[in-house]
Design a protein around this motif. Structure first.
Motif, PDB file in Angstrom:
ATOM      1  N   ILE A 233       0.578  -1.207   0.157  1.00 31.57           N
ATOM      2  CA  ILE A 233      -0.024   0.038   0.227  1.00 31.57           C
ATOM      3  C   ILE A 233       0.752   1.314   0.180  1.00 31.57           C
ATOM      4  N   ILE A 234       1.884   1.197   0.993  1.00 28.40           N
ATOM      5  CA  ILE A 234       2.872   2.408   1.001  1.00 28.40           C
ATOM      6  C   ILE A 234       3.466   2.496  -0.429  1.00 28.40           C
ATOM      7  N   THR A 235       3.837   1.501  -0.974  1.00 31.68           N
ATOM      8  CA  THR A 235       4.690   1.528  -2.187  1.00 31.68           C
ATOM      9  C   THR A 235       3.695   2.302  -3.169  1.00 31.68           C
ATOM     10  N   GLU A 236       2.485   1.617  -3.389  1.00 33.48           N
ATOM     11  CA  GLU A 236       1.529   2.381  -4.417  1.00 33.48           C
ATOM     12  C   GLU A 236       1.634   3.886  -4.137  1.00 33.48           C
ATOM     13  N   MET A 237       1.420   4.455  -2.969  1.00 31.26           N
ATOM     14  CA  MET A 237       1.322   5.667  -2.644  1.00 31.26           C
ATOM     15  C   MET A 237       2.348   6.654  -3.040  1.00 31.26           C
ATOM     16  N   VAL A 238       3.640   6.022  -2.530  1.00 29.57           N
ATOM     17  CA  VAL A 238       4.761   6.595  -2.930  1.00 29.57           C
ATOM     18  C   VAL A 238       5.133   6.754  -4.439  1.00 29.57           C
ATOM     19  N   ASP A 239       4.967   5.834  -5.157  1.00 24.24           N
ATOM     20  CA  ASP A 239       5.266   5.783  -6.570  1.00 24.24           C
ATOM     21  C   ASP A 239       4.219   6.891  -7.039  1.00 24.24           C
ATOM     22  N   ASN A 240       3.056   6.866  -6.432  1.00 29.57           N
ATOM     23  CA  ASN A 240       2.014   7.980  -7.353  1.00 29.57           C
ATOM     24  C   ASN A 240       2.721   9.318  -6.881  1.00 29.57           C
ATOM     25  N   THR A 241       3.463   9.633  -6.074  1.00 26.04           N
ATOM     26  CA  THR A 241       4.219  10.805  -5.738  1.00 26.04           C
ATOM     27  C   THR A 241       5.199  11.080  -6.754  1.00 26.04           C
ATOM     28  N   PHE A 242       6.148  10.019  -6.776  1.00 29.42           N
ATOM     29  CA  PHE A 242       7.103  10.183  -7.726  1.00 29.42           C
ATOM     30  C   PHE A 242       6.708  10.325  -9.257  1.00 29.42           C
ATOM     31  N   ALA A 243       5.817   9.669  -9.660  1.00 30.97           N
ATOM     32  CA  ALA A 243       5.116   9.690 -10.960  1.00 30.97           C
ATOM     33  C   ALA A 243       4.599  11.549 -11.215  1.00 30.97           C
ATOM     34  N   GLN A 244       4.202  12.043 -10.193  1.00 33.80           N
ATOM     35  CA  GLN A 244       3.572  13.199 -10.179  1.00 33.80           C
ATOM     36  C   GLN A 244       4.725  14.329 -10.145  1.00 33.80           C
ATOM     37  N   LEU A 245       6.057  14.113  -9.489  1.00 34.12           N
ATOM     38  CA  LEU A 245       6.901  14.959  -9.676  1.00 34.12           C
ATOM     39  C   LEU A 245       7.712  14.832 -11.128  1.00 34.12           C
ATOM     40  N   GLU A 246       7.884  13.529 -11.472  1.00 33.86           N
ATOM     41  CA  GLU A 246       8.382  13.548 -13.004  1.00 33.86           C
ATOM     42  C   GLU A 246       7.509  14.225 -13.897  1.00 33.86           C
ATOM     43  N   ASP A 247       6.126  13.984 -13.848  1.00 38.01           N
ATOM     44  CA  ASP A 247       5.229  14.699 -14.663  1.00 38.01           C
ATOM     45  C   ASP A 247       5.369  16.351 -14.471  1.00 38.01           C
ATOM     46  N   ALA A 248       5.760  16.774 -13.557  1.00 33.44           N
ATOM     47  CA  ALA A 248       6.001  18.186 -13.465  1.00 33.44           C
ATOM     48  C   ALA A 248       7.711  18.361 -13.922  1.00 33.44           C
ATOM     49  N   GLY A 249       8.111  17.519 -14.425  1.00 35.42           N
ATOM     50  CA  GLY A 249       9.660  17.842 -14.929  1.00 35.42           C
ATOM     51  C   GLY A 249      10.699  17.741 -13.825  1.00 35.42           C
ATOM     52  N   ILE A 250      10.366  17.062 -12.533  1.00 32.05           N
ATOM     53  CA  ILE A 250      11.233  17.228 -11.596  1.00 32.05           C
ATOM     54  C   ILE A 250      11.801  15.852 -11.434  1.00 32.05           C
ATOM     55  N   ILE A 251      13.190  15.503 -11.819  1.00 33.38           N
ATOM     56  CA  ILE A 251      13.711  14.176 -12.036  1.00 33.38           C
ATOM     57  C   ILE A 251      14.846  13.843 -10.803  1.00 33.38           C
ATOM     58  N   ASP A 252      15.611  15.004 -10.745  1.00 34.57           N
ATOM     59  CA  ASP A 252      16.622  14.914  -9.468  1.00 34.57           C
ATOM     60  C   ASP A 252      16.198  14.583  -8.422  1.00 34.57           C
ATOM     61  N   PRO A 253      16.500  13.451  -7.471  1.00 37.16           N
ATOM     62  CA  PRO A 253      16.025  13.093  -6.314  1.00 37.16           C
ATOM     63  C   PRO A 253      16.016  14.252  -5.098  1.00 37.16           C
ATOM     64  N   ALA A 254      17.171  15.023  -5.167  1.00 38.42           N
ATOM     65  CA  ALA A 254      17.305  16.154  -4.135  1.00 38.42           C
ATOM     66  C   ALA A 254      16.299  17.391  -4.497  1.00 38.42           C
ATOM     67  N   GLU A 255      16.308  17.582  -5.875  1.00 33.11           N
ATOM     68  CA  GLU A 255      15.335  18.726  -6.193  1.00 33.11           C
ATOM     69  C   GLU A 255      13.792  18.115  -5.938  1.00 33.11           C
ATOM     70  N   GLN A 256      13.703  16.952  -6.277  1.00 35.04           N
ATOM     71  CA  GLN A 256      12.211  16.581  -5.991  1.00 35.04           C
ATOM     72  C   GLN A 256      11.990  16.615  -4.286  1.00 35.04           C
ATOM     73  N   TYR A 257      12.864  16.497  -3.469  1.00 30.84           N
ATOM     74  CA  TYR A 257      12.612  16.479  -2.101  1.00 30.84           C
ATOM     75  C   TYR A 257      12.494  18.113  -1.846  1.00 30.84           C
ATOM     76  N   ARG A 258      13.302  19.033  -2.480  1.00 30.34           N
ATOM     77  CA  ARG A 258      12.857  20.397  -2.318  1.00 30.34           C
ATOM     78  C   ARG A 258      11.525  20.786  -2.781  1.00 30.34           C
ATOM     79  N   VAL A 259      11.128  20.305  -3.920  1.00 30.61           N
ATOM     80  CA  VAL A 259       9.803  20.828  -4.541  1.00 30.61           C
ATOM     81  C   VAL A 259       8.978  20.197  -3.733  1.00 30.61           C
TER      82      VAL A 259
END
Length: 400
Positions: A233-259
Motif C-alpha cells: 500500500i505504501i509503495t503504491e502511494m509513494v510511486d504516485n508521488t514520484f510519478a507526479q514529480l516526474e510529470d512536473a519535470g522534476i527528476i533529480d531526487p534532491a530537487e524532488q525533495y525540495r519541490v
C-alpha cells in the motif's frame, strides 16, 4: 275554491283534527314545504335532500374503498406479495460506505437502505444471518454500489465477493499520522505496521535526507485489493508521488525533495487559486537577493508542524525557538522536510511558481480563503490587522 292540485283526493278533516294528520303519507313527504310553521322557501327542501344524498354516497364510497383496500391487503398477504422486496444483481455506480466501530447488522442495514445500496434493511439482515457464518462486519470504509442485492452487499462487507477492495480516501494536506489512521480504518492493518515502515523511508526510494514518509503519501481515492500488505500500500502511494514529480519535470531526487517540501507549505498556506502566487512569494524569499525577510519563509504551518499541532497562532517564544527544525521564522530556508501530503496542483505550482513581486501573504478570511499579497512589511501588517479583525468576530478557537 281551492286551486291545489287534486292528484291525491282528500277528505275534510274531522273537527279537532289538523290538516297534517289528514294528509296521505306520500302527499306528506312531497309537500312538507307547504306545511305551516316549517319556514322553508321553495327549492330549499330539494337542496337539502340533494346534500343528504351526496353525504350518503360519499359515505358509501369510503366504506367501499376501505373494503376493497382490506381485500387487496388480504390477498397480498395470502400470496406473499407484502414481503420486503430486494434488488437483483451486483448494482451499479460506486459509493463509499463507512461502517463505524460498534455498528451491528441492523444499524448497518438501515444505513445501507437510506443510501439506496440495498432495498430494505430487513432483507439485508436476513441475508447477513444466512451468509455470515458467525463472522462480523469489520469497521472501515467500503466501496459499494447502488441498488445491490442484499446478498451481494453482505458479500462486499464480509469480503466474500470477487474483486473486493478496501476503499481509502486520503485528503490533500493530511499529515503522515493522519494518513495512517485513514489506512488503518480502511484496511484494518495495524497502525504499528505503517509506523514501522515510516521509520525506514529509504526502502521506498526516498532520498537520504528524508526522515519519514511525510509528503510522499500521495492524496487521492484508493481501492486496495483486500490482500495487499502495508508495504504494498505504501509503495503504491509513494510511486504516485514520484510519478507526479516526474510529470512536473522534476527528476533529480534532491530537487524532488525540495519541490515536495515547498509544495507541502503551499498546500497548507493557501487555497488552490493562490498556489501560484504563494509559490512565487516563497521563491522570492529563498532568493539570494532577498533583503526583505533575509531568507526567512516565516510560515506558521511549518512551525506548528514541528510543534506537533495544527494552529494559526504562535507565541513569540515559539517563533524564536531555533531548536524546532521546522521553524521558518528562526531558521532561514526551507524546513528539514515536507509537512503534509501535497496535491498534484500544489506540486505543479512549486515546480513552476508564478513570477510575482510579493514577499508576504496572509489569508484574511478563513471561511472564504481570501488571501492578500504584499511587497512590503508595512502593507503586510495592514492585512494582518484585517485578519485579526475578522478573527475577533468569530467563535473562540476558530483562529487558534
Amino acid at each position: 275554491m281551492s286551486h291545489r292540485h287534486s292528484e291525491y283526493p282528500t277528505a275534510e278533516p274531522e273537527p279537532g283534527q289538523s290538516s297534517v294528520e289528514n294528509l296521505p303519507v306520500g302527499r306528506f313527504f312531497e309537500e312538507t314545504s307547504e306545511l305551516p310553521g316549517r319556514g322553508l322557501r321553495p327549492g330549499e327542501d330539494k337542496q337539502r335532500r340533494r346534500r343528504r344524498r351526496t353525504v350518503v354516497m360519499l359515505t358509501v364510497l369510503v366504506v367501499f374503498a376501505g373494503v376493497v383496500f382490506g381485500l387487496i391487503m388480504f390477498l397480498r398477504d395470502l400470496l406473499g406479495m407484502n414481503e420486503a422486496q430486494d434488488y437483483e444483481g451486483a448494482g451499479s455506480g460506486t459509493v463509499a460506505f463507512t461502517v463505524a466501530e460498534g455498528d451491528g447488522p441492523l444499524l448497518i442495514g438501515g444505513k445501507l437502505e437510506s443510501e439506496d445500496i440495498v432495498a430494505t434493511s430487513k432483507k439485508f439482515v436476513d441475508a447477513f444471518t444466512a451468509q455470515s457464518d458467525g463472522r462480523e462486519i469489520q469497521p472501515g470504509t467500503y466501496e459499494m454500489k447502488y441498488q445491490m442485492s442484499s446478498s451481494a452487499a453482505v458479500d462486499a462487507l464480509l469480503g466474500d465477493g470477487e474483486n473486493q477492495v478496501h476503499y481509502a480516501a486520503v485528503a490533500r494536506d493530511l499529515r503522515q499520522n493522519e494518513v495512517f489512521e485513514v489506512l488503518n480504518t480502511s484496511t484494518r492493518i495495524p497502525l504499528s505496521e505503517f509506523q514501522a515502515l515510516a521509520a525506514s523511508p529509504q526502502q521506498f526510494g526516498l532520498p537520504a535526507e528524508a526522515v519519514s514518509l511525510e509528503g510522499y503519501l500521495h492524496p487521492g481515492e484508493y481501492r486496495f485489493d483486500v490482500d495487499k500488505t502495508a508495504t504494498e500500500i505504501i509503495t503504491e502511494m509513494v510511486d504516485n508521488t514520484f510519478a507526479q514529480l516526474e510529470d512536473a519535470g522534476i527528476i533529480d531526487p534532491a530537487e524532488q525533495y525540495r519541490v515536495l517540501t515547498k509544495a507541502s507549505i503551499i498546500q497548507a498556506e493557501a487555497g488552490e487559486a493562490d498556489y501560484g502566487s504563494v509559490a512565487g512569494s516563497i521563491e522570492n524569499r529563498l532568493g539570494p537577493d532577498n533583503k526583505e525577510t533575509s531568507g526567512l519563509i516565516q510560515s506558521d504551518a511549518t512551525v506548528t508542524y514541528g510543534l506537533g499541532r495544527k494552529s494559526y497562532e504562535l507565541t513569540p517564544e515559539e517563533k524564536d525557538d531555533k531548536s524546532n527544525p521546522y521553524n521558518t521564522y528562526a531558521n532561514p530556508g526551507l524546513p528539514v522536510g515536507p509537512i503534509g501530503s501535497p496535491s498534484r496542483e500544489a506540486i505543479d505550482a512549486a515546480a513552476n511558481p508564478d513570477d510575482v513581486p510579493y514577499f508576504y501573504w496572509v489569508t484574511v478570511n478563513l471561511d472564504t480563503g481570501e488571501t492578500k499579497f504584499s511587497t512590503t512589511y508595512a502593507e503586510h501588517l495592514e492585512y494582518v490587522e484585517e485578519y485579526q479583525n475578522w478573527c475577533s468576530k468569530q467563535k473562540p478557537g476558530r483562529c487558534g
